[in-house]
Write an enzyme that holds these catalytic residues in place. Structure first.
Site, PDB file in Angstrom:
ATOM      1  N   CYS A  92       0.591  -1.132  -0.072  1.00  0.00           N
ATOM      2  CA  CYS A  92      -0.129  -0.077   0.054  1.00  0.00           C
ATOM      3  C   CYS A  92       0.966   1.477   0.010  1.00  0.00           C
ATOM      4  CB  CYS A  92      -0.990  -0.118   1.120  1.00  0.00           C
ATOM      5  SG  CYS A  92      -0.257  -0.205   2.925  1.00  0.00           S
ATOM      6  N   HIS A 132      -2.177   0.915   7.186  1.00  0.00           N
ATOM      7  CA  HIS A 132      -2.495   1.217   5.587  1.00  0.00           C
ATOM      8  C   HIS A 132      -1.811   2.656   5.023  1.00  0.00           C
ATOM      9  CE1 HIS A 132      -4.201  -0.055   1.947  1.00  0.00           C
ATOM     10  NE2 HIS A 132      -5.257   0.835   1.996  1.00  0.00           N
ATOM     11  N   ASP A 147      -7.704   5.371  -3.184  1.00  0.00           N
ATOM     12  CA  ASP A 147      -6.995   4.119  -2.504  1.00  0.00           C
ATOM     13  C   ASP A 147      -6.368   3.429  -3.666  1.00  0.00           C
ATOM     14  OD1 ASP A 147      -5.808   2.146  -1.668  1.00  0.00           O
ATOM     15  OD2 ASP A 147      -7.139   1.899   0.222  1.00  0.00           O
TER      16      ASP A 147
END
Length: 305
Positions: A92, A132, A147
């Site tokens: 991520c 994250h 995202d």
């Protein structure tokens, strides 16, 4: 005259195509080369963000092996934008860093948001939520959430990454995203009634009754120096998550750094006086600065207790 053998030409072309493919595979694209390929000239911020999102989610696969490293509590390695371009895979942090770097180069303000997320592959490891990273991007004058990791695809049952673009994570609805994503700094929730960490854990997205204008808060945050912005962000984080180790360490580091600077200045004054074989002048200031340093040390200690 001997007849021309087309099979020879075909074989040569196949060899040439293979060589070109191998050279292209070995060469890592730069950020600027990616943007030239995407061709964002004359596009609005919205189209720029969408096309960058499309490129990232089509060309970078999730690094399953690095994911296991993270689940073991270890460092997955460098996740910088250039490193992700070279490897064409990331976790991520790498996705967010690459998306932000491309947006900023294209003239679109974008920042990496650190926080927690729940769902997806985390469930397999018995974790309800985990660290994250995603993005906040200013599109046509308004802040939005993106995202690129969750928007790129998913890991199947055999932990093979499956490319499956999901536009739900491009300019995502802040309230919907808050059910799965919790930023450390509440300003990046992009809601006027932000929730705290305990509410996130309980899946309560009603928010706290505070007058929180995230637009003005972000504008003030961005007007500050990097140092002051990090301090303000850490303090804001602790209002919504009083035990957050990242914020506590950030503030402790700030106070220890300030104390070190004050003490070093006075130390240099003493050395200068010794070298000149003279008395220390302005002793009240000297002791006042030592008291300030002591106060910073106490403050730093308080965040680590």
């Amino acid at each position: 005259m001997q007849a021309f053998d087309h099979r020879v030409l075909l074989g040569f072309l196949l060899l040439l195509a293979t060589a070109v493919t191998q050279i292209s595979a070995q060469k890592s694209l730069t950020l600027d080369e990616v943007l030239v390929g995407i061709n964002l000239d004359g596009q609005s911020d919205s189209l720029k963000a969408r096309n960058i999102f499309d490129w990232v989610t089509a060309n970078v696969k999730y690094d399953a092996s690095a994911f296991h490293v993270i689940m073991d509590g270890k460092d997955p390695g460098n996740q910088g934008a250039e490193d992700v371009l070279r490897r064409k895979k990331a976790v991520c942090e790498g996705y967010a860093n690459l998306f932000a770097a491309l947006c900023m180069r294209a003239g679109v303000k974008c920042y990496v948001v650190l926080g927690y997320a729940r769902g997806g592959a985390y469930k397999r490891f018995g974790k309800s939520w985990e660290n994250h990273a995603w993005n906040a991007v200013k599109i046509d004058g308004r802040w939005s959430l993106v995202d690129p990791t969750w928007g790129a695809g998913y890991l199947d049952e055999k932990e093979k990454f499956v490319f499956l673009r999901n536009y739900d994570y491009l300019q995502a609805d802040p309230y919907s995203l808050l059910s799965s994503h919790y930023p450390l700094d509440p300003q990046w929730q992009l809601v006027y009634n932000p929730i705290n960490l305990e509410q996130y854990k309980q899946q309560d997205t009603k928010g706290v009754p505070v007058n929180f204008n995230f637009t003005d808060t972000i504008a003030m945050y961005l007007s500050k120096s990097d140092k002051d912005a990090s301090i303000v962000s850490a303090r804001r984080t602790l209002r919504f998550d009083p035990t957050n180790s990242h914020a506590l360490c950030e503030l402790a580091h700030h106070h220890y750094t300030e104390a070190h600077g004050l003490l070093d200045t006075q130390y240099q004054r003493i050395l200068a006086a010794q070298k000149a074989h003279s008395k220390l002048v302005d002793k009240p200031t000297y002791f006042s600065e030592l008291e300030k340093a002591d106060a910073h040390l106490d403050s730093g200690d308080s965040y680590l207790k």
